[in-house]
Design a protein around this motif. Structure first.
Motif, short mmCIF file in Angstrom:
data_model
loop_
_atom_site.label_atom_id
_atom_site.label_comp_id
_atom_site.label_asym_id
_atom_site.label_seq_id
_atom_site.Cartn_x
_atom_site.Cartn_y
_atom_site.Cartn_z
N VAL A 73 0.94 -1.22 -0.09
CA VAL A 73 0.06 -0.02 0.04
C VAL A 73 0.88 1.18 -0.21
CG1 VAL A 73 -2.01 1.31 1.32
CG2 VAL A 73 -1.73 -1.16 1.48
N ARG A 74 0.57 2.16 -0.81
CA ARG A 74 1.46 3.41 -0.89
C ARG A 74 0.33 4.76 -0.80
NH1 ARG A 74 6.06 2.10 -3.57
NH2 ARG A 74 6.05 0.05 -4.82
N ASN A 75 0.80 5.45 0.18
CA ASN A 75 0.20 6.76 0.50
C ASN A 75 0.81 7.93 -0.25
OD1 ASN A 75 -1.93 5.66 2.15
ND2 ASN A 75 -0.32 5.32 3.75
N GLY A 123 10.28 4.95 -3.77
CA GLY A 123 10.82 3.60 -4.15
C GLY A 123 10.79 3.42 -5.50
N SER A 124 10.05 1.95 -5.73
CA SER A 124 9.91 1.36 -7.11
C SER A 124 8.73 2.10 -7.80
CB SER A 124 9.55 -0.10 -7.00
OG SER A 124 8.28 -0.34 -6.31
N LEU A 125 7.84 2.74 -7.03
CA LEU A 125 6.62 3.55 -7.82
C LEU A 125 7.15 4.64 -8.51
CD1 LEU A 125 3.67 4.09 -8.49
CD2 LEU A 125 3.62 5.22 -6.53
N CYS A 126 8.35 5.46 -7.80
CA CYS A 126 8.95 6.48 -8.44
C CYS A 126 9.95 6.14 -9.86
CB CYS A 126 9.86 7.32 -7.49
SG CYS A 126 8.81 8.11 -6.27
N ARG A 127 10.91 5.02 -9.42
CA ARG A 127 11.51 4.55 -10.38
C ARG A 127 10.81 4.01 -11.81
NH1 ARG A 127 13.64 1.89 -5.85
NH2 ARG A 127 13.09 -0.39 -6.68
N GLN A 128 9.55 3.41 -11.58
CA GLN A 128 9.07 2.80 -12.65
C GLN A 128 8.04 3.68 -13.14
OE1 GLN A 128 7.40 -0.76 -10.95
NE2 GLN A 128 9.25 -1.80 -10.59
N VAL A 157 4.43 6.24 4.66
CA VAL A 157 4.57 6.39 3.19
C VAL A 157 4.13 5.32 2.51
CG1 VAL A 157 6.27 6.78 1.37
CG2 VAL A 157 6.52 8.06 3.51
N ASP A 158 4.57 3.98 2.92
CA ASP A 158 4.22 2.78 2.16
C ASP A 158 4.57 1.66 2.99
OD1 ASP A 158 6.86 2.23 1.62
OD2 ASP A 158 6.94 2.93 -0.38
N PHE A 159 4.11 0.58 2.78
CA PHE A 159 4.30 -0.64 3.70
C PHE A 159 3.85 -2.01 2.52
CE2 PHE A 159 0.07 -1.66 5.12
CZ PHE A 159 -0.51 -0.23 5.02
N CYS A 209 7.99 -1.16 6.31
CA CYS A 209 7.35 0.22 5.93
C CYS A 209 8.30 1.14 5.67
CB CYS A 209 6.64 0.64 7.26
SG CYS A 209 5.60 -0.58 7.93
N ARG A 210 7.91 2.23 4.84
CA ARG A 210 8.55 3.44 4.74
C ARG A 210 8.01 4.37 5.71
NH1 ARG A 210 9.36 2.30 -0.80
NH2 ARG A 210 11.81 2.09 -1.24
N LEU A 211 8.74 4.97 6.73
CA LEU A 211 8.54 5.65 7.72
C LEU A 211 8.98 7.10 7.74
CD1 LEU A 211 8.20 2.77 10.45
CD2 LEU A 211 6.54 3.81 9.36
N PHE A 219 19.58 1.82 5.50
CA PHE A 219 20.49 0.88 5.13
C PHE A 219 20.46 0.52 3.53
CE2 PHE A 219 20.69 -3.87 3.82
CZ PHE A 219 21.97 -4.24 4.33
N ARG A 220 19.18 0.60 2.74
CA ARG A 220 19.38 0.32 1.55
C ARG A 220 20.53 1.57 0.75
NH1 ARG A 220 13.73 0.21 1.98
NH2 ARG A 220 12.83 -1.86 1.38
N GLN A 221 20.15 2.86 1.42
CA GLN A 221 20.91 3.91 0.76
C GLN A 221 22.21 4.24 1.46
OE1 GLN A 221 18.18 7.25 0.16
NE2 GLN A 221 16.50 5.94 -0.26
N1 UDP Z 1 8.85 -4.14 0.78
C1 UDP Z 1 9.04 -5.15 1.78
N2 UDP Z 1 9.69 -6.24 1.18
C2 UDP Z 1 9.97 -6.40 -0.18
C3 UDP Z 1 9.84 -5.32 -1.22
C4 UDP Z 1 9.19 -4.05 -0.41
O1 UDP Z 1 8.80 -4.93 2.78
O2 UDP Z 1 10.23 -7.60 -0.58
C5 UDP Z 1 8.22 -2.83 1.26
C6 UDP Z 1 9.00 -1.64 1.16
O3 UDP Z 1 10.03 -1.69 2.61
C7 UDP Z 1 8.34 -0.49 1.07
C8 UDP Z 1 7.38 -0.77 0.16
O4 UDP Z 1 7.38 -2.38 0.52
O5 UDP Z 1 7.89 -0.08 2.42
C9 UDP Z 1 7.53 -0.53 -1.23
O6 UDP Z 1 8.39 -1.13 -1.72
P1 UDP Z 1 9.06 -0.74 -3.22
O7 UDP Z 1 8.04 -1.44 -4.17
O8 UDP Z 1 9.17 0.80 -3.37
O9 UDP Z 1 10.27 -1.30 -3.38
P2 UDP Z 1 11.76 -0.93 -3.21
O10 UDP Z 1 11.94 0.58 -3.31
O11 UDP Z 1 12.01 -1.13 -1.62
O12 UDP Z 1 12.55 -1.71 -4.06
#
Ligand code: UDP
Length: 243
Positions: free
Chosen positions: A93-95, A99-104, A174-176, A199-201, A219-221
């Motif tokens: 769910v995204r509010n 992340g991937s929503l912006c990239r895609q 933000v999303d989870f 979650c994104r917080l 951690f990712r960044q």
């Molecule tokens: N997420 C997760 N496990 C996964 C993929 C995503 O918990 O295997 C969570 C991530 O932490 C974020 C949300 O789902 O809160 C949306 O993630 P997104 O699709 O934007 O992927 P990302 O940018 O992390 O690759």
């Protein structure tokens, strides 16, 4: 208990059987992975923090009428849960766009969405957890249309409850990602975990786009101060839950 053979080891948790076949023991690990496990590391204390946060949120959701797999926590990094068959879907769910929503899609990071966006990803590491279309979802037959309707309704309610709760913590949800399971009575219940790993917080009192991040994006960044961000989320969650 620890001498018992593992049922399953995932990236962040290990599942053990218990004497009761209806109950499993989850050990939350300090291991952290990102980008489909291409990046690996450890976040000291994460297991205990995530388990504590997830336990608090599961109890909060149960009180709000959402059935979850949570039973109790025998130790800070251990959770007893109801045994379920996990539906192999990652329900996101995204509010706010991130992340991937912006990239895609090219949507700018931080754009508030007009309504919550619900997405299904296939839970399959080997395939890289691909985003599913409605038709692919029904083609794969992972859940019936009634089960999907239940998941969707539960997910939107959970989003509302969690947004309200995190607001009390001065945190923006933000999303989870959620996972659901089917229990012994064939009921769909919320499973897996809800934590800064899933979650994104964002700290609502910070405007700096990096300083406000309180979740696994640190951690990712490679943003540093990961442990303290997780710790702060735990403190705020526990203080809001005890009010
Ligand atoms: N997420 C997760 N496990 C996964 C993929 C995503 O918990 O295997 C969570 C991530 O932490 C974020 C949300 O789902 O809160 C949306 O993630 P997104 O699709 O934007 O992927 P990302 O940018 O992390 O690759």
């Amino acid at each position: 208990m620890m001498q018992t053979a593992k049922l399953y080891e995932g990236k962040a948790k290990i599942l053990y059987p218990t004497k009761d076949p209806q109950i499993l023991l989850t050990i939350y690990k300090d291991d952290a992975t990102a980008f489909n496990a291409q990046k690996k590391g450890q976040i000291t204390g994460k297991g205990a923090i995530n388990c504590t946060i997830a336990a608090a949120l599961f109890q909060y959701l149960e009180k709000a009428g959402i059935p979850t797999h949570y039973i109790d926590c025998p130790e800070v990094n251990q959770m007893r849960v109801k045994a379920v068959t996990i539906i192999p879907l990652e329900v996101v769910v995204r509010n706010i766009a991130a992340g991937s929503l912006c990239r895609q899609t090219g949507l700018p990071q931080g754009k508030v969405l007009p309504k919550p966006l619900l997405e299904y990803y296939l839970k399959d590491d080997a395939l890289g957890d691909p985003l599913l279309t409605r038709d692919r979802l029904s083609l794969l037959n992972l859940a019936s249309s009634e089960q999907l309707a239940t998941i969707e309704e539960m997910t939107l309610k959970i989003n509302q409850h969690l947004q309200d709760f995190f607001k009390l913590c001065n945190i923006i949800l933000v999303d989870f990602k959620l996972e659901f399971g089917i229990d012994a009575t064939n009921q769909i219940i919320l499973a897996d975990e809800i934590s800064p790993d899933t979650c994104r917080l964002w700290d609502s009192r910070e405007t700096d786009p990096q300083a406000r991040i309180m979740d696994k994006d640190r951690f990712r960044q490679d943003l540093g101060q990961i442990e303290s961000a997780y710790q702060t989320v735990q403190e705020r969650v526990l203080s809001a839950i005890n009010h």
